[in-house]
Design an enzyme around this catalytic site. Structure first.
Site, PDB file in Angstrom:
ATOM      1  N   ARG A 223      -1.623  -4.567  -6.005  1.00 33.12           N
ATOM      2  CA  ARG A 223      -1.202  -6.400  -6.085  1.00 33.12           C
ATOM      3  C   ARG A 223      -0.118  -6.413  -6.984  1.00 33.12           C
ATOM      4  NH1 ARG A 223      -6.315  -7.797  -7.985  1.00 33.12           N
ATOM      5  NH2 ARG A 223      -7.197  -7.267  -6.084  1.00 33.12           N
TER       6      ARG A 223
ATOM      7  N   GLU B 283      -1.507   0.335   8.344  1.00 27.08           N
ATOM      8  CA  GLU B 283      -2.112  -1.208   9.671  1.00 27.08           C
ATOM      9  C   GLU B 283      -2.013  -1.910  10.372  1.00 27.08           C
ATOM     10  OE1 GLU B 283      -3.153  -4.715   6.611  1.00 27.08           O
ATOM     11  OE2 GLU B 283      -2.752  -3.017   5.191  1.00 27.08           O
TER      12      GLU B 283
ATOM     13  N   HIS C  63       0.328  -1.175  -0.224  1.00 23.61           N
ATOM     14  CA  HIS C  63      -0.457   0.287  -0.275  1.00 23.61           C
ATOM     15  C   HIS C  63       0.938   1.430  -0.142  1.00 23.61           C
ATOM     16  CE1 HIS C  63      -3.109  -2.351   0.803  1.00 23.61           C
ATOM     17  NE2 HIS C  63      -2.328  -3.292   1.865  1.00 23.61           N
TER      18      HIS C  63
ATOM     19  N   HIS D  57       3.178  -7.489   1.824  1.00 29.30           N
ATOM     20  CA  HIS D  57       2.655  -8.226   2.844  1.00 29.30           C
ATOM     21  C   HIS D  57       1.365  -8.905   2.235  1.00 29.30           C
ATOM     22  CE1 HIS D  57       0.082  -4.870   2.714  1.00 29.30           C
ATOM     23  NE2 HIS D  57      -0.779  -5.980   3.132  1.00 29.30           N
TER      24      HIS D  57
END
Length: 319
Positions: free
Chosen positions: A195, A118, A100, A175
């Site tokens: 992705r 996150e 991200h 991740h």
């Protein structure tokens, strides 16, 4: 307005890797055979949670944020989007390997209000379950070459996990959540995913999912940096509070309640998820029964509250 918690109904998302554990472990009524995500506390336009009690019953959290700033100690001139998003994810299969962007890239390139830092609290994990967190490339050129050549076993850093583990995932970190893991995720309110690799999976029509290799190469942190967290533990009467992370975008706690605790709200508002057990919360002479799978906000209009029971909570607020 709201001398009681603001209780929220999750929004469910179908995912190719999803399963049934949001029903079997949390007793949610889920709409899909492959339900991958419960957006539990969300004001994101792609899935805002619905308020289920009080004056705003039937409205969304997005509506409350935009029209009732007093609930969040939000000033009239604050035009920023709601900052955080809480999810529960059921990885019945491996999630794609992804990354991200940070705030600047998200705003300049993706037209999103926030990037996506996150963190994950592991609720359950099958034996030998693992996450992908980070990579082994030492330079950006090495990263790009390994991606282009599909050297995934050499590139990706794998870590075994168990229930109760906590992982902080800053933007720029490659991740993936592995098969057999259920997590509670606290993140910036963003829906951007680049992705990198998807195991060459195809959907029902035989199509592979889109990859975003150009963007992924641009936003990945090289070399990988493993965050060092200082996790403080404080006893508050019948409640043990462990600070899991305190970083730029959010502070996240693990609360273990065994008995009664009288507490004071110390942030503009608190996001609360019950991940085990049952309890009651009392505010201004109103008592609510709460249980595993419930999610609510303690708004700025409540200063003091009492918890009683035996339960485990994940609690967060903006830092």
């Amino acid at each position: 307005m709201y001398q009681e918690p603001i209780f929220l109904q999750p929004i469910f998302q179908e995912r190719i890797w999803g399963g049934q554990k949001l029903h079997t472990e949390f007793h949610y009524t889920i709409p899909y055979e492959k339900t991958g995500e419960a957006w539990a506390i969300s004001a994101h336009e792609n899935g805002p949670s619905k308020i289920i009690n009080g004056e705003l019953k039937g409205q969304t959290l997005l509506h409350a944020w935009n029209n009732h700033g007093e609930l969040f100690n939000k000033t009239v001139d604050n035009k920023e989007a709601y900052p955080l998003l809480i999810k529960i994810l059921d990885a019945n299969d491996n999630l794609s390997v992804q990354v991200h962007p940070d705030d600047q890239y998200a705003r300049e390139v993706a037209n999103e209000a926030y990037g996506k830092t996150e963190c994950w609290y592991v609720l359950s994990a099958e034996e030998e379950a693992e996450l992908i967190i980070g990579h082994h490339a030492q330079t950006r050129e090495e990263l790009e070459n390994m991606i282009d050549q599909g050297k995934w076993d050499d590139l990706l850093r794998r870590v075994k996990v168990k229930a109760g583990d906590f992982v902080y995932v800053p933007s720029g970190t490659i991740h993936a959540i592995g098969k057999g893991i259920v997590i509670l995720e606290t993140q910036q309110s963003s829906d951007i995913t680049y992705r990198v690799y998807d195991y060459d999976r195809t959907d029902a029509a035989g199509n592979t999912r889109e990859l975003h290799l150009k963007e992924a190469k641009e936003v990945t942190t090289v070399p990988h940096e493993t965050p060092q967290l200082t996790q403080e533990v404080v006893d508050k009467q019948g409640l043990t509070e462990k600070k899991l992370v305190e970083e730029k975008y959010f502070t996240v706690y693990h609360w273990d309640l065994n008995g009664e605790a009288e507490l004071e709200r110390t942030a503009d508002f608190l996001q609360v998820s019950i991940v085990e057990g049952e309890a009651t919360i009392t505010t201004d002479n109103q008592t609510h029964n709460i249980k595993k799978g419930d999610h609510f906000i303690i708004p700025a209009t409540i200063q003091y509250y009492k918890l009683a029971g035996n339960a485990t909570f994940i609690v967060s607020h903006t830092s």
